[in-house]
Structure formats: structure tokens, C-alpha cells
Write a protein that holds these residues in place. Structure first.
Motif, PDB file in Angstrom:
ATOM      1  N   PRO A  45       0.801  -1.233   0.000  1.00 22.64           N
ATOM      2  CA  PRO A  45       0.000   0.000   0.000  1.00 22.64           C
ATOM      3  C   PRO A  45       0.832   1.281   0.000  1.00 22.64           C
ATOM      4  O   PRO A  45       0.304   2.350  -0.302  1.00 22.64           O
ATOM      5  CB  PRO A  45      -0.857  -0.108   1.260  1.00 22.64           C
ATOM      6  CG  PRO A  45      -0.189  -1.108   2.114  1.00 22.64           C
ATOM      7  CD  PRO A  45       0.598  -2.011   1.218  1.00 22.64           C
ATOM      8  N   ALA A  46       2.122   1.181   0.281  1.00 22.48           N
ATOM      9  CA  ALA A  46       2.981   2.366   0.215  1.00 22.48           C
ATOM     10  C   ALA A  46       3.041   2.917  -1.201  1.00 22.48           C
ATOM     11  O   ALA A  46       3.346   4.099  -1.403  1.00 22.48           O
ATOM     12  CB  ALA A  46       4.382   2.029   0.713  1.00 22.48           C
ATOM     13  N   MET A  47       2.737   2.075  -2.185  1.00 24.60           N
ATOM     14  CA  MET A  47       2.823   2.477  -3.588  1.00 24.60           C
ATOM     15  C   MET A  47       1.469   2.851  -4.190  1.00 24.60           C
ATOM     16  O   MET A  47       1.351   3.030  -5.401  1.00 24.60           O
ATOM     17  CB  MET A  47       3.466   1.348  -4.403  1.00 24.60           C
ATOM     18  CG  MET A  47       4.842   0.942  -3.904  1.00 24.60           C
ATOM     19  SD  MET A  47       5.999   2.314  -3.686  1.00 24.60           S
ATOM     20  CE  MET A  47       6.200   2.859  -5.360  1.00 24.60           C
ATOM     21  N   ASP A 102       7.013  -6.760   4.516  1.00 23.38           N
ATOM     22  CA  ASP A 102       6.024  -5.679   4.608  1.00 23.38           C
ATOM     23  C   ASP A 102       5.103  -5.873   5.802  1.00 23.38           C
ATOM     24  O   ASP A 102       4.749  -6.994   6.158  1.00 23.38           O
ATOM     25  CB  ASP A 102       5.185  -5.591   3.323  1.00 23.38           C
ATOM     26  CG  ASP A 102       5.970  -5.026   2.151  1.00 23.38           C
ATOM     27  OD1 ASP A 102       7.039  -4.430   2.377  1.00 23.38           O
ATOM     28  OD2 ASP A 102       5.500  -5.181   1.001  1.00 23.38           O
ATOM     29  N   SER A 103       4.717  -4.755   6.409  1.00 20.50           N
ATOM     30  CA  SER A 103       3.827  -4.812   7.569  1.00 20.50           C
ATOM     31  C   SER A 103       2.427  -4.324   7.244  1.00 20.50           C
ATOM     32  O   SER A 103       1.581  -4.209   8.126  1.00 20.50           O
ATOM     33  CB  SER A 103       4.407  -3.988   8.717  1.00 20.50           C
ATOM     34  OG  SER A 103       4.498  -2.629   8.332  1.00 20.50           O
ATOM     35  N   ALA A 104       2.190  -4.029   5.974  1.00 25.35           N
ATOM     36  CA  ALA A 104       0.849  -3.624   5.528  1.00 25.35           C
ATOM     37  C   ALA A 104       0.601  -4.255   4.160  1.00 25.35           C
ATOM     38  O   ALA A 104       1.542  -4.508   3.406  1.00 25.35           O
ATOM     39  CB  ALA A 104       0.744  -2.113   5.446  1.00 25.35           C
ATOM     40  N   VAL A 105      -0.658  -4.511   3.859  1.00 25.62           N
ATOM     41  CA  VAL A 105      -1.004  -5.115   2.572  1.00 25.62           C
ATOM     42  C   VAL A 105      -2.363  -4.610   2.100  1.00 25.62           C
ATOM     43  O   VAL A 105      -3.292  -4.474   2.890  1.00 25.62           O
ATOM     44  CB  VAL A 105      -0.986  -6.668   2.636  1.00 25.62           C
ATOM     45  CG1 VAL A 105      -2.001  -7.200   3.617  1.00 25.62           C
ATOM     46  CG2 VAL A 105      -1.198  -7.276   1.254  1.00 25.62           C
ATOM     47  N   LEU A 139      -0.691   5.078   4.730  1.00 25.86           N
ATOM     48  CA  LEU A 139       0.362   4.097   4.456  1.00 25.86           C
ATOM     49  C   LEU A 139       1.163   4.434   3.193  1.00 25.86           C
ATOM     50  O   LEU A 139       2.161   3.783   2.898  1.00 25.86           O
ATOM     51  CB  LEU A 139      -0.256   2.706   4.309  1.00 25.86           C
ATOM     52  CG  LEU A 139      -1.067   2.205   5.503  1.00 25.86           C
ATOM     53  CD1 LEU A 139      -1.801   0.923   5.147  1.00 25.86           C
ATOM     54  CD2 LEU A 139      -0.182   2.002   6.710  1.00 25.86           C
ATOM     55  N   THR A 140       0.716   5.436   2.444  1.00 26.30           N
ATOM     56  CA  THR A 140       1.331   5.814   1.177  1.00 26.30           C
ATOM     57  C   THR A 140       2.684   6.483   1.400  1.00 26.30           C
ATOM     58  O   THR A 140       2.823   7.330   2.274  1.00 26.30           O
ATOM     59  CB  THR A 140       0.392   6.778   0.412  1.00 26.30           C
ATOM     60  OG1 THR A 140      -0.846   6.118   0.181  1.00 26.30           O
ATOM     61  CG2 THR A 140       0.988   7.197  -0.913  1.00 26.30           C
TER      62      THR A 140
END
Length: 175
Positions: A45-47, A102-105, A139-140
Motif C-alpha cells: 500500500p505504500a505504492m 512488509d507490515s501492511a497489505v 500508508l502511502t
């Protein structure tokens, strides 16, 4: 908590997006997706700037699947590929797909409107806290997105970051 969008061009399908933080089993999820034990796209989700970005990628993936022009092996890998600004499939998975640490998805499913089993399967497998999809901005990583998509300062002044990212996704096949 999750976002369900109808596809105008394919009214028999919907795109369901789920978002999780504090994920402890990213590596296991990735292995399950590669082994096709779960049917979904697993995205970092960072992307992602906005859920609309994912919807555009899913719509294009379903379209190329229907016309037999997919560049990857599955609908879900095609979604990840379509989120990328380049035509390099392995680079798309490295930069946009889920990584082991990764800690988020962000989870994306494409399914018949009445089907809910897939969503329930994903909810049972993710060891993390589900958060509303519209909180993806928290999260971005804007700096990483600007670097990956090569967003210029001029573009940022003439439109939004989302506009620039969608433009890169749409024109990668042409350039």
C-alpha cells in the motif's frame, strides 16, 4: 471496512479492496498467492495513492483477460503489472507487489457480485488489523511513488499526484 466497486464495462464483476496494517504474515501470504492457494492481488500500500488507482488497474486487467492479451499468467498478477509505470513484469512485482517484510497489505479481489467466499477466505488468512480502505493515504509513501513514476514538479503543479500516476499507468503500453 472494505471497498466494493462495480465495473461499468463488466457489470457482472466487482472489485473488492481490503487494507491491513500490522501484518505479521506477509511472507506466508505471498507464498500462498504464488502457489495459487489464495486468489487475490497482494499489493504494497505504500505504492498506492488512492483506491481509484487500483480500480483502474483491475479494470484494465479484466479487459485484457477477456480479449486474450494478458502479459502475465493470471488476472491478479496482471493487476500488479498494470499498476507499474514500466513494462518490466519482475520489476512490477518487486516495486508494487507485497514483499516478505512488509507490515501492511492491500488486497484486491475480482469476483462475481454475489460471491463473498473469497473475501472471507482472505480475512481468515491475514494476520493483521483491517483498516478502512479510504485510509490508504496513511500508508502511502509519496517520495517512493514520485521516484518510481518519475513525477516532475511541473506535473504536480498542473494536476494531482493521482492524475500523474494514472497517466503513467495508461500510457506505458504506448511509450
Amino acid at each position: 471496512m472494505h471497498l466494493i466497486e462495480n465495473l461499468e464495462l463488466f457489470p457482472e464483476y466487482v472489485v473488492t479492496q481490503l487494507l491491513f496494517k500490522d501484518v505479521k504474515n506477509a511472507a506466508d501470504l505471498k507464498k500462498s498467492a504464488i502457489a495459487q492457494e489464495i486468489s487475490c492481488a497482494l499489493i504494497n500500500p505504500a505504492m498506492i495513492v488512492d483506491p481509484f488507482q487500483v480500480l483502474v488497474a483491475a479494470n484494465k486487467a479484466l479487459h485484457v483477460q477477456k480479449v486474450g492479451k494478458m502479459k502475465t499468467r493470471s488476472l491478479y498478477s496482471e493487476i500488479i503489472f498494470n499498476l507499474s509505470p514500466t513494462n518490466n513484469i519482475s520489476e512490477a512485482f518487486k516495486k508494487i507487489g507485497l514483499s516478505d517484510g512488509d507490515s501492511a497489505v492491500a488486497v484486491v479481489l475480482v469476483h462475481a457480485a454475489e460471491e463473498t467466499r473469497s473475501v472471507d477466505d482472505i480475512l481468515a488468512k491475514v494476520d493483521g488489523q483491517q483498516i478502512p480502505v479510504d485510509h490508504i493515504y496513511s500508508l502511502t509513501d509519496m517520495a517512493k511513488i514520485k521516484k518510481l513514476y518519475k513525477i516532475t514538479p511541473q506535473e504536480e503543479h498542473s494536476g494531482t499526484l493521482l492524475d500523474a500516476v494514472i497517466c503513467r499507468m495508461a500510457t506505458k503500453d504506448i511509450l
